[in-house]
Scaffold this active site. Structure first.
Site, PDB file in Angstrom:
ATOM      1  N   SER A  73       0.820  -1.209   0.000  1.00 42.09           N
ATOM      2  CA  SER A  73       0.000   0.000   0.000  1.00 42.09           C
ATOM      3  C   SER A  73       0.852   1.258   0.000  1.00 42.09           C
ATOM      4  O   SER A  73       2.004   1.252   0.452  1.00 42.09           O
ATOM      5  CB  SER A  73      -0.897  -0.018   1.247  1.00 42.09           C
ATOM      6  OG  SER A  73      -1.501   1.228   1.472  1.00 42.09           O
ATOM      7  N   TYR A 128      -1.845   0.386   9.736  1.00 46.06           N
ATOM      8  CA  TYR A 128      -1.943  -0.378   8.487  1.00 46.06           C
ATOM      9  C   TYR A 128      -0.637  -0.281   7.706  1.00 46.06           C
ATOM     10  O   TYR A 128      -0.080  -1.294   7.257  1.00 46.06           O
ATOM     11  CB  TYR A 128      -3.102   0.167   7.662  1.00 46.06           C
ATOM     12  CG  TYR A 128      -3.312  -0.502   6.332  1.00 46.06           C
ATOM     13  CD1 TYR A 128      -3.760  -1.817   6.249  1.00 46.06           C
ATOM     14  CD2 TYR A 128      -3.098   0.201   5.148  1.00 46.06           C
ATOM     15  CE1 TYR A 128      -3.965  -2.425   5.020  1.00 46.06           C
ATOM     16  CE2 TYR A 128      -3.317  -0.391   3.917  1.00 46.06           C
ATOM     17  CZ  TYR A 128      -3.743  -1.704   3.854  1.00 46.06           C
ATOM     18  OH  TYR A 128      -3.950  -2.293   2.625  1.00 46.06           O
ATOM     19  N   LYS A 179       2.095  -3.265   6.803  1.00 46.75           N
ATOM     20  CA  LYS A 179       2.396  -3.524   5.396  1.00 46.75           C
ATOM     21  C   LYS A 179       3.897  -3.394   5.137  1.00 46.75           C
ATOM     22  O   LYS A 179       4.498  -4.184   4.393  1.00 46.75           O
ATOM     23  CB  LYS A 179       1.604  -2.569   4.494  1.00 46.75           C
ATOM     24  CG  LYS A 179       0.162  -2.961   4.275  1.00 46.75           C
ATOM     25  CD  LYS A 179       0.044  -4.270   3.507  1.00 46.75           C
ATOM     26  CE  LYS A 179      -1.376  -4.614   3.170  1.00 46.75           C
ATOM     27  NZ  LYS A 179      -1.507  -5.911   2.449  1.00 46.75           N
TER      28      LYS A 179
END
Length: 321
Positions: A122, A146, A150
């Site tokens: 991402s 997040y 990642k």
């Protein structure tokens, strides 16, 4: 031989499976397989005999050991707790996005034939002070849970690839717009909502300033690039397997202008501003543009403009009277 797709019942996963089957039928896929296993919390609804669903928890090591095996030629790892959900539930994000990724890599490591491992990452791995255009060599500095997990996943995939356990391909996807269906827990969900809902006659809110730059990809381009990532020779990617997948840079104001050109002033009037600081803290920390010349030269694709992306969604998903 089989391909395993985590998140295979989801929006992108189901489309990647369909495209892999289509490419195999067309005879232009270089990676050979007999069937595809969708590993998800729900069944994949594709009725092709080559698709088998395994319903279960990605963080279950026994399930991963049973699902993968020596006949696994490739793994697509798309399953994840998304950005909004990760911000709200750290422990769940840790278990799924980090522990699940490591468990899947360990299961792939035990396969005898060094499977391809395509990992969807991402833009959220980036943060802090960034240049106007981010290059291939710009370091990760995530500003969200997040993004942090990642980034950790990227390091794991790269290390397992460096050690020869898997043949890794890390795909940092642009924000996908326009997604059909209902909003999800991603902080960037509005990037589809401010287009999708108005085109269907439903009001929508914009949580970020109109000058916010977005790095976007249509679903079709994203799926094409994920399948292409399987076929690019590892030596062309290089020792660091992270790739900033091509997209287009548009501001939210540009997106709303595209909405008006395609859907008319009535559709544009259905979008109102409702600032959301939590969404802004996440999305506005992401880069808005990347230098992707190298990947375009490797055969990855990008959309021409956002008007065409909106028209693509309208043609395929907007109900006609």
């Amino acid at each position: 031989m089989k391909i395993v797709v985590t998140g295979g019942a989801g929006f992108l996963g189901s489309r990647v499976i369909a495209e892999l089957l289509r490419r195999q039928d067309a005879g232009d896929l270089t990676v050979d397989f007999d069937h595809i296993v969708s590993l998800d919390l729900a069944e994949n609804t594709n009725d092709d005999a080559r698709v088998r669903s395994v319903v279960g928890d990605l963080a279950d090591p026994d399930l991963l050991a049973q699902t993968l095996g020596d006949d696994t030629v490739a793994v697509y790892h798309l399953a994840a707790v998304l950005s909004g959900g990760s911000a709200e539930n750290f422990d769940l994000a840790l278990r799924v996005n980090l522990d699940g990724t490591r468990g899947l890599l360990e299961a792939a490591r035990r396969a005898e034939n060094r499977p391809y491992f395509v990992f969807t990452s991402s833009l959220a791995v980036f943060g802090g002070q960034m240049p106007e255009v981010v290059t291939d060599t710009w370091a990760e500095q995530p500003d969200s849970t997040y993004g942090a997990f990642k980034a950790m996943g990227e390091l794991l995939v790269n290390e397992y690839s460096r050690k020869g356990f898997v043949d890794g391909r890390i795909c940092r996807l642009p924000t996908i717009s326009v997604r059909p269906g209902k909003p999800n827990s991603a902080a960037s969900s509005f990037a589809s909502g401010i287009i999708r809902e108005p085109l269907n006659g439903i009001a929508s809110t914009c949580p970020v300033p109109h000058g916010t730059r977005m790095w976007l990809s249509s679903p079709n381009a994203a799926v094409a690039n994920l399948v292409h990532a399987l076929e690019v020779p590892g030596e062309d990617i290089g020792p660091w397997r992270g790739m900033n997948i091509p997209g287009i840079c548009v501001t939210v104001e540009d997106m709303l202008a595209s909405l008006e050109r395609v859907g008319g002033s009535e559709a544009r009037a259905l979008v109102t501003d409702e600032p959301d600081q939590q969404v802004m803290d996440i999305v506005c920390s992401w880069p808005g543009e990347f230098d992707v010349e190298r990947l375009v030269n490797l055969g990855f694709v990008r959309d021409e403009n956002f008007d065409d992306v909106v028209r693509q969604y309208e043609r395929e998903f907007v109900a006609r009277a």
